[in-house]
Scaffold this active site. Structure first.
Site, PDB file in Angstrom:
ATOM      1  N   SER A   1      15.017   4.777 -13.258  1.00 44.56           N
ATOM      2  CA  SER A   1      14.570   6.061 -12.724  1.00 44.56           C
ATOM      3  C   SER A   1      15.761   6.961 -12.397  1.00 44.56           C
ATOM      4  O   SER A   1      15.765   8.160 -12.719  1.00 44.56           O
ATOM      5  CB  SER A   1      13.740   5.835 -11.459  1.00 44.56           C
ATOM      6  OG  SER A   1      12.560   5.134 -11.739  1.00 44.56           O
TER       7      SER A   1
ATOM      8  N   ARG B   1      17.186  10.605 -14.285  1.00 45.72           N
ATOM      9  CA  ARG B   1      17.372  11.815 -13.475  1.00 45.72           C
ATOM     10  C   ARG B   1      18.833  12.257 -13.446  1.00 45.72           C
ATOM     11  O   ARG B   1      19.118  13.462 -13.393  1.00 45.72           O
ATOM     12  CB  ARG B   1      16.833  11.562 -12.062  1.00 45.72           C
ATOM     13  CG  ARG B   1      15.303  11.490 -12.014  1.00 45.72           C
ATOM     14  CD  ARG B   1      14.816  10.800 -10.742  1.00 45.72           C
ATOM     15  NE  ARG B   1      13.371  10.851 -10.581  1.00 45.72           N
ATOM     16  CZ  ARG B   1      12.508  10.028 -11.180  1.00 45.72           C
ATOM     17  NH1 ARG B   1      12.967   9.088 -12.022  1.00 45.72           N
ATOM     18  NH2 ARG B   1      11.213  10.130 -10.964  1.00 45.72           N
TER      19      ARG B   1
ATOM     20  N   GLY C   1       7.607   7.072 -20.932  1.00 44.53           N
ATOM     21  CA  GLY C   1       6.749   8.029 -20.252  1.00 44.53           C
ATOM     22  C   GLY C   1       7.509   8.808 -19.202  1.00 44.53           C
ATOM     23  O   GLY C   1       7.297  10.013 -19.018  1.00 44.53           O
TER      24      GLY C   1
ATOM     25  N   ARG D   1      -0.456   7.813 -24.822  1.00 45.47           N
ATOM     26  CA  ARG D   1      -0.546   7.956 -23.369  1.00 45.47           C
ATOM     27  C   ARG D   1      -0.869   9.391 -22.972  1.00 45.47           C
ATOM     28  O   ARG D   1      -0.477  10.336 -23.658  1.00 45.47           O
ATOM     29  CB  ARG D   1       0.757   7.487 -22.721  1.00 45.47           C
ATOM     30  CG  ARG D   1       1.024   6.006 -22.955  1.00 45.47           C
ATOM     31  CD  ARG D   1       2.377   5.578 -22.455  1.00 45.47           C
ATOM     32  NE  ARG D   1       2.481   5.694 -21.002  1.00 45.47           N
ATOM     33  CZ  ARG D   1       3.598   5.440 -20.328  1.00 45.47           C
ATOM     34  NH1 ARG D   1       4.693   5.061 -20.983  1.00 45.47           N
ATOM     35  NH2 ARG D   1       3.622   5.543 -19.022  1.00 45.47           N
TER      36      ARG D   1
ATOM     37  N   SER E   1       1.883   9.821  -8.189  1.00 48.08           N
ATOM     38  CA  SER E   1       2.666   9.735  -9.421  1.00 48.08           C
ATOM     39  C   SER E   1       4.011  10.410  -9.214  1.00 48.08           C
ATOM     40  O   SER E   1       4.088  11.638  -9.073  1.00 48.08           O
ATOM     41  CB  SER E   1       1.934  10.406 -10.591  1.00 48.08           C
ATOM     42  OG  SER E   1       2.791  10.475 -11.728  1.00 48.08           O
TER      43      SER E   1
ATOM     44  N   GLN F   1       6.225  10.633 -11.477  1.00 51.71           N
ATOM     45  CA  GLN F   1       6.518  11.382 -12.693  1.00 51.71           C
ATOM     46  C   GLN F   1       5.958  12.795 -12.613  1.00 51.71           C
ATOM     47  O   GLN F   1       6.636  13.771 -12.960  1.00 51.71           O
ATOM     48  CB  GLN F   1       5.949  10.651 -13.907  1.00 51.71           C
ATOM     49  CG  GLN F   1       6.620   9.329 -14.213  1.00 51.71           C
ATOM     50  CD  GLN F   1       5.976   8.607 -15.388  1.00 51.71           C
ATOM     51  OE1 GLN F   1       5.051   9.115 -16.012  1.00 51.71           O
ATOM     52  NE2 GLN F   1       6.464   7.421 -15.682  1.00 51.71           N
TER      53      GLN F   1
ATOM     54  N   ASP G   1       5.152  -0.682 -10.885  1.00 52.51           N
ATOM     55  CA  ASP G   1       5.646  -1.334 -12.108  1.00 52.51           C
ATOM     56  C   ASP G   1       5.790  -2.839 -11.956  1.00 52.51           C
ATOM     57  O   ASP G   1       5.990  -3.549 -12.953  1.00 52.51           O
ATOM     58  CB  ASP G   1       6.998  -0.744 -12.516  1.00 52.51           C
ATOM     59  CG  ASP G   1       6.866   0.653 -13.103  1.00 52.51           C
ATOM     60  OD1 ASP G   1       5.820   0.945 -13.703  1.00 52.51           O
ATOM     61  OD2 ASP G   1       7.813   1.444 -12.956  1.00 52.51           O
TER      62      ASP G   1
ATOM     63  N   ARG H   1      -2.134  -2.189 -18.273  1.00 42.99           N
ATOM     64  CA  ARG H   1      -1.471  -3.396 -17.794  1.00 42.99           C
ATOM     65  C   ARG H   1      -2.431  -4.367 -17.111  1.00 42.99           C
ATOM     66  O   ARG H   1      -2.177  -5.571 -17.086  1.00 42.99           O
ATOM     67  CB  ARG H   1      -0.308  -3.020 -16.872  1.00 42.99           C
ATOM     68  CG  ARG H   1       0.878  -2.453 -17.656  1.00 42.99           C
ATOM     69  CD  ARG H   1       2.036  -2.043 -16.775  1.00 42.99           C
ATOM     70  NE  ARG H   1       3.200  -1.727 -17.619  1.00 42.99           N
ATOM     71  CZ  ARG H   1       4.278  -1.092 -17.194  1.00 42.99           C
ATOM     72  NH1 ARG H   1       4.367  -0.707 -15.934  1.00 42.99           N
ATOM     73  NH2 ARG H   1       5.278  -0.850 -18.024  1.00 42.99           N
TER      74      ARG H   1
ATOM     75  N   ARG I   1       7.316  -4.584 -19.763  1.00 38.00           N
ATOM     76  CA  ARG I   1       7.046  -5.353 -18.541  1.00 38.00           C
ATOM     77  C   ARG I   1       6.000  -6.443 -18.784  1.00 38.00           C
ATOM     78  O   ARG I   1       6.051  -7.508 -18.157  1.00 38.00           O
ATOM     79  CB  ARG I   1       6.634  -4.425 -17.403  1.00 38.00           C
ATOM     80  CG  ARG I   1       7.716  -3.414 -17.076  1.00 38.00           C
ATOM     81  CD  ARG I   1       7.595  -2.808 -15.716  1.00 38.00           C
ATOM     82  NE  ARG I   1       8.428  -1.604 -15.611  1.00 38.00           N
ATOM     83  CZ  ARG I   1       9.738  -1.610 -15.416  1.00 38.00           C
ATOM     84  NH1 ARG I   1      10.380  -2.755 -15.291  1.00 38.00           N
ATOM     85  NH2 ARG I   1      10.420  -0.481 -15.338  1.00 38.00           N
TER      86      ARG I   1
END
Length: 450
Positions: free
Chosen positions: A29, A33, A101, A129, A174, A176, A327, A358, A403
């Site tokens: 993450s 960024r 994503g 997605r 979220s 994201q 996650d 998942r 994952r």
């Protein structure tokens, strides 16, 4: 198939004690960024410890396409010569975000308020997605989108010619979506406000402040209110990327279920919006300790020591913890299989729109390996069998999801029979050194014939 080549079947089998140091890669993450915010500065941002998985490399290439000079200096050190807020150039070709994503949604946000056009695509998993959860709020700034049915990639974004500031309440937790709106708000005049009812990982807010943006966070009756003043001149930084807690989850969880194990995972970021798994494992009775607690780059960090824990107990994971460990639920379900009693996980509908569904993927694979469970739209319950009672023996579908693949390989390290995955190739997107790292600890993971 994997997103970047032919399938790579893998098999994991019961092994002796896992011991040693597990030096996992940099946080994914923060790596994404760092590259994006570095590209939005004027001047040079330097980064050490960058995760060099395919997801992050795709983001680096995207920043080059938008005009930033991004240079790999070797050994996880990178340089980004930015173009400034609002300085993105129109890319010549399609922006390929591979399997990421996070990458595609953050990059969409970063370009949505610049008067340019960009087309985004990815691998088969990413192209399936949903993107509307990001493109809908970006439309409020004046950004237009054209994509496939269901709001899916490939998708073209036409950035806002005259962006306006936005006040937006995130409908579901979220990071994201929140981050995409904040990045879009950078090039919008006035103040952009994002409200989230439930706190999600806050790397974007921390890093924006570190780069010199005027940003405030307030807890109110509405929820967590984040206010960003647009059109700042971001200041170049040196970023030291802490090691990824989501990657650390795999050697930690493996050590808890393999008899005799004692594994040290140094330098792990323990941002409270990311550390829910470790809190949960300790509540289950895991022998998991934090050593050498410290702060690096504005983020709390510690060395994690995980030891074999034969008396794990199932628990009900607090629903409000889901955002801090979303996650990690797949590998938590593996640990739950080796615990006594039920582990209940609720408020996890976000798992159904990750790289794969998942919940479905883990439910199918766990059942095939002899684990009883129940699942619903936003919950699942794993019935643990206790140490030494997991049958194994099945081949599980990874669904192009890194994952899922790693979680089932962890399952096989303590099961009666080996556990296989049909394709471990996607592991390279987030944890490219997973196989050699686990092998050095003593795991038995082999590539097998398809």
């Amino acid at each position: 198939m994997s997103g970047h080549g032919d399938p790579i079947p893998m098999t994991s089998r019961a092994c002796g004690p896992l011991t040693g140091r597990a030096e996992v890669p940099g946080d994914k993450s923060i790596s994404h960024r760092s590259l994006i915010l570095g590209a939005l500065c004027v001047g040079e941002t330097t980064i050490s410890g960058l995760l060099e998985g395919q997801d992050v490399l795709d983001t680096a290439q995207a920043m080059r396409a938008f005009g930033a000079k991004v240079t790999d200096l070797g050994e996880g050190n990178w340089s980004v010569q930015g173009v400034g807020v609002g300085g993105f150039a129109e890319p010549d070709g399609v922006i390929d975000c591979g399997n990421s994503g996070t990458g595609v949604r953050l990059i969409m946000g970063a370009m949505a308020t610049s008067p340019i056009v960009a087309t985004f695509s990815g691998d088969a998993s990413l192209n399936g997605r949903p993107m509307a959860r990001v493109t809908d709020p970006l439309a409020l700034f004046g950004c237009q989108t054209v994509g496939r049915s269901g709001g899916r990639l490939p998708m073209t974004l036409v950035g806002a010619q005259d962006p306006v500031s936005v006040r937006y309440t995130v409908p579901v937790p979220s990071a994201q979506v929140k981050s995409a709106v904040l990045l879009a708000g950078l090039n919008a005049p006035g103040q952009t406000v994002v409200i989230e009812a439930e706190a999600t990982r806050d790397h974007t807010e921390r890093m924006l402040a570190g780069f010199g943006a005027e940003i405030s966070v307030e807890n109110t009756e509405e929820g967590r209110v984040i206010t960003l003043t647009g059109q700042p001149e971001l200041q170049p930084q040196h970023i030291e990327v802490p090691r990824d807690p989501s990657s650390a989850a795999f050697p930690v969880c493996a050590a808890l279920i393999v008899p005799g194990s004692d594994v040290l995972v140094p330098g792990i970021g323990l941002n409270p919006t990311r550390a829910g798994l470790f809190t949960t494992l300790r509540e289950m009775g895991a022998d998991l300790t934090y050593e050498n607690e410290r702060e690096e780059g504005g983020e709390p960090v510690a060395d994690l020591r995980a030891r074999f824990s034969p008396d794990l107990k199932g628990i009900e994971v607090p629903e409000d913890r889901a955002a801090s460990m979303i996650d990690e639920y797949p590998v938590l379900s593996v640990v739950a299989a080796y615990a006594q009693g039920e582990t209940v996980m609720r408020g996890v509908k976000e798992l159904r729109v990750k790289e794969s569904d998942r919940i479905d993927a883990m439910a199918a694979g766990l059942r095939a390996n002899g684990i009883d469970l129940q699942d619903g739209p936003d919950w699942w319950i794993v019935q643990g069998r206790g140490h030494g009672n997991v049958a194994g023996g099945a081949t599980c579908a990874s669904h192009l999801d890194h994952r899922i693949a790693m979680s089932f390989l962890i399952l096989g390290m303590a099961s009666e029979k080996p556990v296989s995955v049909d394709d471990g190739g996607p592991i390279a997107t987030s944890f490219p050194i997973f196989e050699p790292l686990m092998g050095q600890l003593g795991a038995q993971i082999n590539r097998t014939e398809s």
